[in-house]
Design an enzyme around this catalytic site. Sequence first.
Site, PDB file in Angstrom:
ATOM      1  N   ARG A 399      64.027  -7.000  43.314  1.00 48.48           N
ATOM      2  CA  ARG A 399      63.227  -6.682  42.449  1.00 48.48           C
ATOM      3  C   ARG A 399      64.142  -6.332  41.192  1.00 48.48           C
ATOM      4  O   ARG A 399      65.228  -5.913  41.513  1.00 48.48           O
ATOM      5  CB  ARG A 399      62.474  -5.415  42.512  1.00 48.48           C
ATOM      6  CG  ARG A 399      61.385  -5.568  43.748  1.00 48.48           C
ATOM      7  CD  ARG A 399      60.584  -4.272  43.897  1.00 48.48           C
ATOM      8  NE  ARG A 399      61.530  -3.312  44.224  1.00 48.48           N
ATOM      9  CZ  ARG A 399      61.501  -1.788  44.227  1.00 48.48           C
ATOM     10  NH1 ARG A 399      60.415  -1.523  43.530  1.00 48.48           N
ATOM     11  NH2 ARG A 399      62.369  -1.249  44.348  1.00 48.48           N
ATOM     12  N   SER A 463      71.700  -3.601  49.639  1.00 52.79           N
ATOM     13  CA  SER A 463      71.636  -2.932  50.821  1.00 52.79           C
ATOM     14  C   SER A 463      72.003  -3.809  51.937  1.00 52.79           C
ATOM     15  O   SER A 463      71.446  -4.293  52.901  1.00 52.79           O
ATOM     16  CB  SER A 463      70.048  -2.603  51.216  1.00 52.79           C
ATOM     17  OG  SER A 463      69.557  -1.900  50.290  1.00 52.79           O
ATOM     18  N   ASP A 517      70.378   1.380  50.154  1.00 55.58           N
ATOM     19  CA  ASP A 517      69.135   2.000  49.765  1.00 55.58           C
ATOM     20  C   ASP A 517      69.086   3.179  50.573  1.00 55.58           C
ATOM     21  O   ASP A 517      68.279   3.889  49.978  1.00 55.58           O
ATOM     22  CB  ASP A 517      68.226   0.855  50.302  1.00 55.58           C
ATOM     23  CG  ASP A 517      68.341   0.511  51.849  1.00 55.58           C
ATOM     24  OD1 ASP A 517      69.572   0.743  52.410  1.00 55.58           O
ATOM     25  OD2 ASP A 517      67.705  -0.393  52.392  1.00 55.58           O
TER      26      ASP A 517
END
Length: 778
Positions: A399, A463, A517
């Site tokens: 994203r 991540s 993350d």
Amino acid sequence: PEFLKLYKSSGSRDLASITFLGQPSVFFISLFFYPPEKGDFLALDLGGTNFRVLLVKVSDNGKQKVEMENQIYAIPEELMRGSGSELFDHIAECLANFLEKLGIKNQKLPLGFTFSFPCQQTKLDESILVSWTKGFKSHGVEGRDVVSLLRKAIKKRGDFDIDIVAVINDTVGTMMTCGYDDHHCEIGLIVGTGTNACYMEEMRHLELVEGDEGRMCVNMEWGAFGDDGTLDDLRTDFDREIDAGSLNPGKQLKNKHFVFEMIVSGFEHIHDLIKSCLSSSRFARRLHKMVRRLVPDCDVRFLRSEDGSGKGAAMVTAVAYRLATQHAERQRILDALRLSREQLLEVKRRMGEEINRGLAKESHDQATVKMLPTYVRSTPDGTEHGDFLALDLGGTNFRVLLVRVRGGKRRSVEMHNKIYAIPQEAMQGTGEELFDHIVHCIADFLEYMGMKGASLPLGFTFSFPCHQNKLDQGILLKWTKGFKATGCEGEDVVSLLKDAIHRREEFDLDVVAVVNDTVGTMMTCGYEDPLCEVGLIVGTGTNACYMEEMQNVELVEGDEGRMCVNMEWGAFGDHGELDDFSTEFDRAVDDCATNPGKQRYEKMISGMYLGEIVRNVLLEFTAKGLLFRGKLSERLKTRGIFETKFLSQIESDRLALRQVRSILQHLGLTSSTCDDSILVKEVCSVVARRAAQLCGAGLAAVVDKIRQNRNLSKLKITVGVDGTLYKLHPHFSSIMHETVRDLAPQCEVTFLQSEDGSGKGAALITAVACRIRDAGQR
Ligand code: ADP
């Protein structure tokens, strides 16, 4: 018409009253006779016209076959009305005689006891006589468990031994005997000396028994129907006369008169004429016709039972025997997946050890838990503000986000984001291709937001395990979660991103922070709750971070304050720390993964693997003939077909069994039984519980470490959590909380769910970094 009226008026209230007046006797059986039972079984039959002992041989030579030997023994009148212990001594003696005659006195055979009197049953082999009927009156038996009385009598003799497996009622025996030939047989009916019926009732309707799943046979004791006057308008003077003259006028079954039984059955005082009418097939014909007339919607077939009490008892014993063996076998397999408190404490201890090894300079290289410094030194204080871009790579989706952070009184975070697919070829091609694709997505997003050419500070949630020497650098140690792009491991992902931006020559970005993350999650929750100093992810993978004392973070210079450490705890176990707790199923999952031998802890906990563990357990059960009748579907053989979300669905609610069925159907297992569904559910529950407990044990090590760092006897702390498995599984979170509470009793841990930790968190870290940077420039 009278009967129709009776049937209609009896409705559910009176049916219930039959059950309750007659003391429901419940019974734990499965109606599915698979695999065929075999072996020799003994049966005792007490409560019919004769007392009998039987030997039932069930063989399995292609088709099921049952052979029986039986011997009728008299029960002298004085024993029927005398002392209970003498009655049971007599029964034991008859049994001894029978065994002697057949020359099997030295074998310890399983025995089923057909005891056809109203009993309160609490277990398959425990049955408390409520009251004698059918002419028996022996004292000292009512209110006692007839199985223990029989066991005691046998023990007293000491010349033989048997294994009393089940005590049943003759109606149940009848149902089971017919059920052996016809799997649709789920009702048993007796019309003889007395009358009674039993049928398979849904467990959820049996409030007297725990559990909601599956069915259980209920002995209705319907002979007592009408004892409260319900049938008075049907009774004739003859009925009343017989009642008055019977052995039990107003005495039996807590002052019940057995009105219904007297009307329909051949109870001993009934006139011989009626008796002969009852035994004729005319009775059967009328019964069938009447039932069909009263319930035209049910297709009822009547099957005559051959010796239901004798053979039935043996059948129940055989089924119970098979079930007990299978149950033991299943539990043995599942036990490997169950962890004791001691084992969990050991996991916590080893995690604590690895934490220290990962932090210390000299042992860091050998440690499995890498304890990577993140250069995040502070959680948000609420004064952060500005517009930030964030990238989120490494979760389910890639994203790009625009995050507007407002500080002060009107504190708020506003986000806009767009999801982009990462095509397989970008994930597994070259690093340049991957990062060109990422930059292409950023360009598209800026255009979409009408901000083409804007240069904003950017936080990059990346991540994967990275080594950081500063906040805006992340050297990829190794890809996980299916990523494979070449030329990235060992490189700084910020440089790779900047190079790609330069190649495009369209815009520039100020990359401020590389964020994991877990850290994003901690920061997001930290924005709401200042006590939040731990971040935890349980989604595709699992990982955690927390605020460690700088003096313990030996890889970074300086002793002042704290720094967030990205534990990369998924790799715990990679040096064998979890070998004594892992199973053949874990090894199977590991062997087939893209990274065998790596991320062992993660492979026992996270969403990418739990479904696969369950699938492997199901394969084993099926191979052993304990599930799906031993038949594997092609689909179930497919790796990854059992998704982790099925674990959540299967364990969700009361409708679960039906859902399990439909999931199993999706897996091509169309002929699964109710028992199969129950077992699949148990497997899911055991696998998810172990995952939650292992995760809780790790977290207990973390919070206890923080508590010890601060020399506190009691630590109050909040853990920010993200990840679909944690959020959507119906029990994962509560089991994990319970485990942490149990294993780290000196810590008071609050769990806060993070909303979009990777997106919002990246922006917040960038915002905090900009705040600190701005303060330094001033
Ligand atoms: P990520 O960790 O990649 O950011 P998520 O937190 O969304 O992504 O986790 C995705 C994982 O969650 C997948 O492995 C998937 O199997 C699992 N999952 C998806 N739906 C459910 C569910 N309903 N219950 C449990 N696990 C689920």
